[in-house]
Design an enzyme around this catalytic site. Structure first.
Site, mmCIF file in Angstrom:
data_model
loop_
_atom_site.group_PDB
_atom_site.id
_atom_site.type_symbol
_atom_site.label_atom_id
_atom_site.label_comp_id
_atom_site.label_asym_id
_atom_site.label_seq_id
_atom_site.Cartn_x
_atom_site.Cartn_y
_atom_site.Cartn_z
ATOM 1 N N LYS A 7 15.334 -67.297 34.898
ATOM 2 C CA LYS A 7 15.534 -68.016 36.163
ATOM 3 C C LYS A 7 14.282 -68.812 36.528
ATOM 4 O O LYS A 7 14.296 -69.615 37.444
ATOM 5 C CB LYS A 7 15.784 -67.007 37.295
ATOM 6 C CG LYS A 7 17.113 -66.280 37.243
ATOM 7 C CD LYS A 7 17.267 -65.566 38.593
ATOM 8 C CE LYS A 7 18.369 -64.593 38.757
ATOM 9 N NZ LYS A 7 19.489 -64.466 37.954
ATOM 10 N N LYS A 55 4.641 -60.397 25.349
ATOM 11 C CA LYS A 55 3.645 -60.062 26.373
ATOM 12 C C LYS A 55 2.379 -59.394 25.818
ATOM 13 O O LYS A 55 1.324 -59.507 26.415
ATOM 14 C CB LYS A 55 4.276 -59.176 27.469
ATOM 15 C CG LYS A 55 5.266 -59.938 28.332
ATOM 16 C CD LYS A 55 5.765 -59.092 29.487
ATOM 17 C CE LYS A 55 6.775 -59.880 30.312
ATOM 18 N NZ LYS A 55 7.156 -59.207 31.545
ATOM 19 N N GLY A 118 7.761 -50.276 29.448
ATOM 20 C CA GLY A 118 6.799 -51.324 29.792
ATOM 21 C C GLY A 118 6.711 -51.576 31.292
ATOM 22 O O GLY A 118 5.611 -51.720 31.844
#
Ligand code: ATR
Length: 248
Positions: A7, A55, A118
């Site tokens: 988004k 990440k 995570g």
């Protein structure tokens, strides 16, 4: 990778446009972070968001890591400073923002964190950094134990969670209850006292079964949309050198 579901382009581009900034936020589908960093040198990229599974993988390419990345080992935001890549993690700040007032007034001294993946790692470190006594509860108990050891906090078995409380804050970090399996409850046996604040980081649906159950018991509830919004606002300030996003 995947990135098409994100988004973020809609959110950031709407803000950039509304402030009349000559900038655009574009999704890049990345297989290999090394190739992306080469591309970023060629294109005038000032900053970018990092999503799964990159990440951790971007960290070796960064010149400087800010506190949450050093602590959590995961980076969701990269920006250029004096020609160097700096990594930060706005999920940390985004998670804390909705409970900042409660933390400041001392209303959150103890917390139960459900999950040990995570997302839980960010939540647990953020709470421990703020001096909250944290207990972690996870389906796979050994993972709760490992995260607790890493963060220097406690862990509790699912069967013992009712007798280990009560807690000022309960944070739900698993994907149980997220669309499309919206009927899921990560800890169906957990009895709310009605005095705790219950925070679910899931944002689809807006109110999970877990939050509904907490609300029915009279708890104050916080949904994941607030964290999503706060972390996006923090990213926008980083990308624009300190401009606040307009209301959206
Ligand atoms: P994330 O990055 O979103 O935290 P993750 O690292 O894969 O994702 O972690 C998922 C978390 O949700 C884990 O704590 C996982 O529990 P296990 O360690 O036992 O796998 C939890 N989880 C996922 N499905 C679950 C389920 N059906 N019931 C309970 N916990 C679940």
């Amino acid at each position: 990778n995947p990135v098409a579901h994100s988004k973020s382009p809609r959110i950031h581009n709407r803000w950039l446009k509304s402030l009349g900034l000559n900038a655009v936020y574009i999704p890049f589908l990345v297989d290999d972070p090394a190739a992306f960093f080469r591309l970023a040198e060629v294109l005038p990229i000032e900053g970018f968001s990092v999503t799964l599974p990159h990440k951790e993988k971007v960290i070796p390419f960064l010149h400087r890591l800010e506190h949450p990345v050093k602590k959590i080992g995961a980076c969701n935001t990269v920006f250029r400073k004096e020609g160097k890549w700096v990594g930060t993690n706005t999920d940390y700040e985004g998670f804390l923002s909705p409970i900042e007032t409660l933390l400041r007034e001392g209303s959150i001294q103890s917390a139960l964190v459900i999950g040990a993946g995570g997302a839980a790692r960010t939540v647990v470190h953020a709470l421990c950094d703020r001096g909250v006594r944290v207990q972690i509860c996870n389906r796979t108990a050994v993972k709760a134990e490992e995260l607790a050891k890493e963060a220097g906090c406690g862990h509790v078995l699912q069967e013992e969670v009712n007798s280990s409380g009560p807690y000022d804050l309960v944070v739900q970090t698993t994907n149980v209850g997220m669309e499309p399996d919206i009927e899921g409850d990560p800890l169906p046996g957990y009895r709310f006292t009605g005095r705790e604040t219950v925070y679910d980081i899931i944002y689809t649906p807006e109110k999970t079964v877990f939050l509904r159950r907490a609300e029915e018991r009279g708890c104050k509830i916080i949904g994941g949309a607030q964290m999503l919004r706060k972390q996006a606002e923090a990213q926008f300030r980083i990308f624009t050198g300190g401009m606040n996003p307009p209301d959206y």
